[in-house]
Scaffold this active site. Structure first.
Site, PDB file in Angstrom:
ATOM      1  CD  GLU A   1       9.338  -3.995  -0.414  1.00 63.92           C
ATOM      2  OE1 GLU A   1       9.282  -4.449  -1.571  1.00 63.92           O
ATOM      3  OE2 GLU A   1       8.603  -4.355   0.508  1.00 63.92           O
TER       4      GLU A   1
ATOM      5  CB  THR B   1      -0.879   0.068   1.267  1.00 61.77           C
ATOM      6  OG1 THR B   1      -1.665  -1.083   1.327  1.00 61.77           O
ATOM      7  CG2 THR B   1      -1.761   1.291   1.242  1.00 61.77           C
TER       8      THR B   1
END
Lengths: 415, 415
Positions: free
Chosen positions: A287, A197
């Protein structure tokens, strides 16, 4: 589960001072929805209500809270925003819709507001039922403890795999009266098993009507949240809500009904800057990200063509791994231009890394110096500039590199 | 440069016996275009000519040899195919076009064929000029040494980052007479600095006219080479050429002029099977691949919608890293369905890994057993099946997982 990542090397060095926004109070709590020993619920209260605008994921399979907000947005008014981390309440079918309704009912009861003016967002695991009864015990305390200066703590409560909270603030003037904007975001971190999200919530005391707010927001996201990409994947829950309490009217700010009102010039610029700041912070916490990459495509047949080509470059695993490897691999950029499907003429393309032109007129630029480019590629921020040489279309997008850590974070957590 | 990868764990256990194709001879040589101590040039000779069909990259920035072949295809006739590895002759501007013309002239001289019937392909570095004079010394010897049984050696000469040569063969009948098809491919391996190509060359002795051959090929690739993806990146050089010598006519095979000729049924099936075999071999040699993944999408609004959704799943970095992590992460599949932009109703979606249904009617399937699914995810071949439950559209695509080795191969070679 993999060990929590250290703070991203691209994180900002410090947080800004966050002024309160008249008419907004924040509160956080720990409901143990999934995480232990940390806050996982955030409540924003608008005691006198707020005008509200929103943009959401384009996913055809949106989460239950996204559907809830979309259905309530036409009312244009909000009294509270309730957000949890740890469970996205996505792909949970009718159970999910019920949980959403129950959460709104509980928040309505605790705040005295109608449920139709409660906005909701959830982020975390997909496909697991959300136990909304966990809100029940803590909501009265959240309402009681809400404070004007709680934005940073609220930003922390909505984090999932984010390595740092993302906040920003800006000042503007409307009719000569100062107004304030402040906001938070959580990132596109996606980890075990399904965290997925981007959420962002922005607050202002400016007196702007919901319809005007919606028009401003829809335009502003095009060059901020809709111009960033981590890995081309789109969450089921992406939500950006903008709340305007209008409290600055008491200090003389004029009430604004239309987005094309000229008195909005300063506010528009401040909102654009703030959303871009938050969007960049999301990319910088991608990430495994080690590099922040700005990709400018100019000279395209049109602006949409430029954006499609820029996103094709930004999403190419081969471009992204080359940047991770600190390699000025312009051949892969040509490849990504070619696969975008938009008009391009090989023999007119020029490509720069930073201010060094590496390709020109369909050929390697004979003047570029490999050692200079290599030095540039070792920087944390990389600028790629492409000129297609066929038109006036231009676009900028931002992304990060693709590292082994990305694969580890997203693939290794079962080991 | 990273150490050469070991042979892919997904490589076939052995090569098939490759029969000769009447009317085709192969030859290989070492021209030291980039590689040392290995063959890097392959010549296929059609002594009595061949009908030819081809499909190419959709890149808007194709390589010089792709443009050369596209311009010569309308003639429908081929006398030779000259392929080199080590240099893609892509993004080389007018120099590249000149190199292509020079290579064709040299091959024409050596074979006695018109240059317009010489087909060319190059794979390797992008953006470096190809020194076509390197062909000059070896072409007479290549012509002299060409042999009917040289297909496997030819397949080895065109390898770049491939970890094994890719060959396949099939038999069919036309009008009761046996015909043979055999072919080779090289993979989507892309390594330092810009190796980027899928090449495939297929040969048959069937007497089929170029126009019919083109129609067969265009249809067959839709469910083979156009249904595979390694990393969503498209090379500037992708080339698939199909040559038909017609030599089987001497054994009584009827000459076929139209693709809808009913006597082609057996040939079509054999061609479909052979192209699918080669395409699967390309995926199984994807960089860093450890898993071969088949993705079936059924119940979509249309076949194109099904394919778009299947490719969205196949290209999702989050799905691919989950498979690398042996995680049956159906939440990410829902995400990828949602982002495809095609019609989908969350509450009708069902998802299987192998024969285990993990999601059903918008919810986690309560009956699925995590241990059983985990066992299945440890296999080398993973089947994902999605039923959207809204129509009759269906598609199958194949891909591989996204591993840390992929990032290492594509990002680490400078270190």
């Amino acid at each position: 589960m993999a060990a929590p990542a250290a703070v991203s090397p691209l994180a900002p060095a410090s947080y800004p001072d966050l002024p309160g926004i008249d008419g907004v109070r924040f509160s956080t709590g720990a409901a143990a929805i999934r995480y232990k020993n940390r806050t996982d619920v955030m409540l924003a209260l608008f005691d006198d209500g707020a005008e509200v605008a929103g943009v959401f994921t384009k996913s055809k399979c949106p989460s239950a809270p996204v559907e809830w907000c979309q259905a309530r947005l036409s009312g244009g008014r909000a009294r509270a925003l309730l957000v949890n981390s740890g469970n996205a309440n996505a792909f949970t079918g009718k159970t999910g819709a019920k949980a959403t309704k129950f959460a709104a009912t509980l928040a309505a009861k605790a705040t005295g507001a109608p449920a139709s003016q409660i906005f909701l967002a959830s982020t975390g695991v997909i496909g697991e039922p959300l136990d909304a009864s966990k809100f029940e015990g803590i909501l009265p305390k959240l309402v009681k403890n809400a404070r004007a200066d709680g934005l940073l703590e609220a930003a922390k409560a909505i984090m999932t795999t984010d390595t740092y909270p993302k906040v920003a603030t800006a000042k503007a003037e409307i009719g000569g009266v100062e107004v304030t904007i402040a906001g938070m975001a959580k990132g596109a971190g996606m980890i075990a098993p399904d965290m997925a999200t981007m959420l962002s919530f922005v607050f202002t005391d400016a007196p702007i009507a919901a319809a005007a707010l919606q028009a401003l927001l829809g335009k502003s996201v095009r060059k901020s949240f809709n111009a960033i990409t981590i890995d081309s994947d789109t969450s089921t829950s992406d939500t950006l809500l903008l709340f305007a309490t209008g409290a600055a009217a008491a200090r003389g700010a004029p009430e604004i009904a239309a987005a094309n009102d000229r008195r909005l010039a300063s506010f528009k610029a401040a909102l654009d800057g703030l959303l871009l700041d938050l969007a960049h912070q999301v990319v910088k916490d991608g990430e495994g990200a080690r590099k922040f990459v700005q990709i400018t495509v100019a000279g395209a047949a049109s602006a949409p063509a430029a954006k499609k080509i820029a996103l094709s470059i930004a999403n190419s695993p081969l471009v992204k791994t080359a940047i991770a490897g600190e390699d000025a691999n312009w051949g892969r950029i040509v490849m990504a231009i070619g696969k975008a499907g938009e008009k391009a003429e090989r023999d007119r393309i020029a490509i720069w890394f930073g201010n060094i032109r590496v390709a020109h007129k369909g050929l390697r630029d004979p003047r570029y110096n490999e050692a200079e480019v290599s030095k540039l590629m070792r920087e944390q921020e990389i600028d790629i500039h492409v000129d297609l040489g066929i038109g006036a279309g231009e676009a900028i997008v931002w992304t990060c590199d693709l590292t082994k850590e990305y694969v580890a974070i997203n693939g290794d957590y079962r080991s």
